[in-house]
Every structure is written in structure tokens, then in C-alpha cells.
Design a protein around this motif. Structure first.
Motif, PDB file in Angstrom:
ATOM      1  N   SER A 199      22.766  60.965  -6.517  1.00 27.25           N
ATOM      2  CA  SER A 199      22.421  62.113  -6.046  1.00 27.25           C
ATOM      3  C   SER A 199      22.354  62.266  -4.618  1.00 27.25           C
ATOM      4  O   SER A 199      22.637  61.188  -3.702  1.00 27.25           O
ATOM      5  CB  SER A 199      20.730  61.996  -6.306  1.00 27.25           C
ATOM      6  OG  SER A 199      20.069  60.988  -5.407  1.00 27.25           O
ATOM      7  N   ALA A 228      28.215  61.109  -3.940  1.00 30.26           N
ATOM      8  CA  ALA A 228      27.685  62.614  -4.103  1.00 30.26           C
ATOM      9  C   ALA A 228      28.539  63.724  -4.828  1.00 30.26           C
ATOM     10  O   ALA A 228      28.137  64.182  -5.777  1.00 30.26           O
ATOM     11  CB  ALA A 228      27.188  63.146  -2.961  1.00 30.26           C
ATOM     12  N   SER A 270      23.299  69.015  -0.851  1.00 27.24           N
ATOM     13  CA  SER A 270      22.961  69.421  -2.251  1.00 27.24           C
ATOM     14  C   SER A 270      23.773  70.794  -2.659  1.00 27.24           C
ATOM     15  O   SER A 270      24.158  70.980  -3.569  1.00 27.24           O
ATOM     16  CB  SER A 270      21.344  69.409  -2.451  1.00 27.24           C
ATOM     17  OG  SER A 270      20.750  68.296  -2.058  1.00 27.24           O
TER      18      SER A 270
END
Length: 483
Positions: free
Chosen positions: A466, A460, A303
Motif C-alpha cells: 500500500s 506501490a 495514493s
């Protein structure tokens, strides 16, 4: 007028083997042979010397040496002399054996044993530094009157397995990488190595090529990932470490001014793993050798990288494209490897190496991957003892220092690493970062993980999935791939 001439004999060393003169080395000849030794290796202030094994022929075994009339008997002397040194001390030549015993002002060395009759070897090599490695191997071959065939094989590990399955002739030695060690051992392609060959080599490198309690290959060199930047484009904070927040602030200033503010090959899991560690993933593999993909630490790491890309701080590029952007002044910061340094120096590209990266969110370092390459002995080698002697030579201080200094790689020999830290620019920074490093595991799960992630990470980074969805999909595929 009568002229009187006083002649002083030249200092040097008389070497004999099995009662016959082998070579007479005068002071100037010995001086040409010696090379730097690290501080503390020998018990003197000397910084120059040579392994005693390089002064005698290749021995199958040696059971007795005589140094200036003092006799030492030991069946393992052929191996011990590889870690014993002739050095210059206070104007005279001295020998220090591997157990610390010193013979000062040495004038004669006699060896008794069985000379090795094998006179040929074959080794398969790959990766960077092939020309330099060929030079080192040729020096060993020429000095000992043997023939060593060195072949470039693009994928030596898979080629060896194929040759063995097809009943072909394998080489004696092969360069290998940690990710493929598991398959080489399981297929019976390698034979374990004796413990004495590991003398002087770093523990982490040795562990990387150990499996089931045996040493299957000797680490030769390794690279470490480094944060490299263009000081003409960006000014990074100095000090012993650099936080991710500091890096982000500096890179943010480049957005809109250069095409690529920051880049690395984020399509490869190899460049995700350092960030996984910085978010708290202590090890990639579990105790049973499995890999968990959808854990909180891996999701946090992925992330973070995706967010950098969304902010336009970061552009994922494969290696060649990344190097091209940096070399042309169109990229400010890259996460590359130490092998890039001589290339940038040769082209006179402005660059600097940043200090170690620290994740200020967790206080943990961004743990770089250490890319080890090693040399293993094939199970069907017909010349194992000669292969041992070549391995000892290649892992010795002289070769390890000279080879790695040319290529800005890190030596597997800890004494050579000490020498390079003391004498060469960048090495202290490189070794400091490597001290936080981690190595590729040699498991079947890693090979599957690497291939699966190579396909999924693109989803991603492009925003198609995600990070959590990518990792969930990867976990499912990994379980389906492995038994």
C-alpha cells in the motif's frame, strides 16, 4: 558633360585598443553582428544590438574607455562592457552603457586596459544540446583566437570528484546539476563565482546553485515538465488551467481504445514531487535539510497516482518507452518535459501542450519540476578570468536566445526568456507552467531519498504494498542511510 558624384561616408564604428586600431566595422558588418534585444533593455525603440564586449578582445581588465572623445574611467569596465550594448537607433549606431548612459551616433570606441594572455580552456559537458553548445563555444574561441577543448563526459560531476581524488588534471569549467551541487562543494571541487556574473539571470536558477551564501555555478538553461497530448486522440478542455478531474474524465474515454491512455515515469520520485506539492507539501526538504516521507500530503499524492493506475487511466513507463508509445499514436497523454517538443516537431507527430494542471481537491497547482543545468568553475582552474569571460558570453542574451530556441529549453537569462515568449510558439505556455515550478534541492538527503524511492515506488504501483506501507518503509530506510 561633367558628372558630379557626391560620396557619403558609410556609417560604422572604429575600435581601438590601447591606442592601436583593432578593427573598423562598417554599417553592413555591424548589421551582420547584431541580434534581437528585448523591449526595454536599451532606451530606444531598437530591437537589435550586440554587447560591446564582443567588439573588443578579451580583457583581463579595462580601466578607461573613450566614446567619441568622452572619457570614462572605471576599474570594472571589462565586466561592465559585457552588459553594455551597441544598437541601431533611427538609422545611426549608439552605445548604451550598463548604467543607462547613452552615446548617440557613435563613431569611435577606444579601450585602455590589459588584454588577457590566457589562450586555452577545457570544459566538460553533458546532457542535451551538446552540439549546439559546442557551436557557441567555438564562435567565442574563434573570435578571440583561443583554444577551448570541449569534452563529453557522461557523468561530469562524479568524474570530477574522482579526478581530484586521484590527483589528475581537472577541467576549467564543468556542467552540473542541482542534485550534485552539495557533493561538489563539500568535496572542494568548485570555487565560488563573482557576483557580477549573475547579472540578468533569474533568481530561482541562481538560488538553485547557491550554497552557504555563495554562488557555485551559473544556471545555463532549464526544462519544465509539461502535460502533452495527442489532439487526434483526446480533446482536453482549454483555458488557463486544467483540473485533475477534467483530465481524468477526458482520459477515461480512452480506456480500451488505446494501449496507454496516460503515462509518465512514476517509478521516479522526480515525477511524484509535483503531485506532492499539489496535495499541500510546500517543500520537499525541511529547514534542517532532512526529508519526511510518511507525511499525509505525500501519501495522498502517491495514493492518487496508484488509483489512476488501478482505474487503467494511467500506465507507468520509463521515458524511452513512454515516448515510443506516444510517437506511434498508442498513448493519448504523457507528462514529459519541454525537450520533447523539437523531437515531436521533427517527426511531425501530432501533439499539443495542455495548460497548467490544478488539483481541484486542494486548489493548488501540480507544481512541475524545473530541471536546471549549470556551469561551474573548478577550484584548480588555471584560467579563471578567461573562464569568467566565456561564462558571460554563454549567459548573454544572444547565446541564451539562440541556444534555447533550437532546443525548446528555457533560458536562465530573463531577457532571453522575454524574447522567446514574444517570438516563439509554445513558449508562453511553457513559461506559464514553469512559473509554478520547483527545483531539486541540493542536499545529501535528496540523493538518498531519490535512490530509495526508485526501488520502493514499484511496489506501490504494482499493488504489492500500500502507499502508506511504502512510505513507512522509505522513512525507515532514509533514517538508516543518513547520519
Amino acid at each position: 558633360m561633367i558628372l558630379c558624384c557626391v560620396v557619403f561616408p558609410l556609417s560604422g564604428l572604429e575600435v581601438s585598443v590601447n591606442g592601436k586600431p583593432y578593427q573598423s566595422l562598417h554599417d553592413t558588418e555591424l548589421t551582420e553582428l547584431i541580434s534581437p534585444l528585448p523591449a526595454g533593455l536599451v532606451s530606444s525603440e531598437s530591437s537589435l544590438g550586440i554587447a560591446v564586449s564582443q567588439l573588443i578582445p578579451v580583457m583581463f581588465e579595462a580601466w578607461r574607455i573613450t566614446i567619441d572623445g568622452v572619457v570614462i574611467s572605471d576599474d570594472s569596465l571589462a565586466e561592465r562592457l559585457e552588459h553594455s550594448y551597441l544598437f541601431r537607433d533611427a538609422g545611426v549606431w549608439s552605445i548604451q552603457l550598463d548604467d543607462g548612459l547613452i552615446f548617440q551616433n557613435t563613431e569611435s570606441l577606444s579601450v585602455e586596459g590589459e588584454e588577457l594572455l590566457d589562450d586555452e580552456l577545457e570544459i566538460w559537458v553533458s546532457w542535451e544540446g551538446e552540439d549546439e553548445l559546442r557551436t557557441e563555444i567555438s564562435a567565442f574561441a574563434d573570435r578571440n583566437g583561443i583554444e577551448v577543448t570541449v569534452l563529453h563526459i557522461p557523468n561530469p560531476e562524479s568524474r570530477l570528484v574522482s579526478v581530484l581524488r586521484g590527483g589528475g588534471n581537472p577541467p576549467d569549467l564543468i556542467m552540473c546539476s542541482p542534485g550534485n551541487l552539495y557533493s561538489l562543494v563539500e568535496s572542494g571541487a568548485l570555487q565560488p563565482l563573482p557576483a557580477y556574473l549573475s547579472t540578468g539571470l533569474g533568481r530561482q536558477g541562481l538560488d538553485t546553485f547557491s550554497y552557504q551564501g555563495k554562488q557555485w555555478a551559473l544556471p545555463f538553461y532549464y526544462d519544465t515538465q509539461l502535460l502533452i497530448y495527442n489532439p487526434e486522440l483526446i480533446d482536453l478542455p482549454g483555458g488557463s488551467s486544467l483540473t485533475l478531474s477534467d483530465l481524468e474524465r477526458a482520459v477515461a474515454a480512452l480506456v480500451g481504445t488505446v494501449p496507454v491512455p496516460m503515462s509518465w515515469n512514476a517509478y521516479s520520485s522526480y515525477w511524484l514531487m509535483p503531485f506532492q506539492a499539489s496535495f499541500g507539501k510546500a517543500r520537499l526538504t525541511e529547514p534542517d535539510g532532512s526529508i519526511i516521507l510518511d507525511d499525509a500530503q505525500t501519501e495522498a499524492a502517491l495514493s492518487y497516482i496508484v488509483k489512476l493506475a488501478q482505474q487503467e487511466y494511467f500506465t507507468p513507463l520509463e521515458r524511452d518507452a513512454m515516448i515510443s508509445f506516444f510517437a506511434s499514436g498508442r498513448a493519448g497523454v504523457i507528462y514529459s518535459a519541454s525537450y520533447s517538443i523539437p523531437y515531436f516537431q521533427e517527426l511531425r507527430i501530432p501533439f499539443a501542450v495542455a495548460p497548467a494542471l490544478v488539483n481541484d481537491r486542494t486548489g493548488l497547482p501540480v507544481s512541475p519540476m524545473l530541471d536546471y543545468k549549470a556551469i561551474g568553475l573548478t577550484r584548480q582552474s588555471k584560467h579563471p578570468v578567461l573562464a569568467y569571460r566565456l561564462l558571460s558570453y554563454l549567459m548573454g542574451i544572444e547565446v541564451q536566445t539562440r541556444f534555447n530556441q533550437q532546443l525548446f529549453k528555457l533560458p536562465a537569462n530573463t531577457y532571453a526568456q522575454q524574447l522567446l515568449e514574444e517570438s516563439t510558439a509554445y513558449y508562453r505556455t511553457i513559461t506559464d507552467q514553469a512559473s509554478h515550478g520547483q527545483t531539486v534541492p541540493s542536499t545529501a538527503s535528496y540523493a538518498a531519498y531519490k535512490n530509495i524511492m526508485w526501488k520502493l515506488l514499484r511496489f506501490a504501483l504494482s499493488g504489492q504494498l500500500s502507499p502508506s506501507a511504502v512510505l513507512e518503509q522509505g522513512e525507515r530506510l532514509l533514517k538508516e542511510t543518513l547520519p
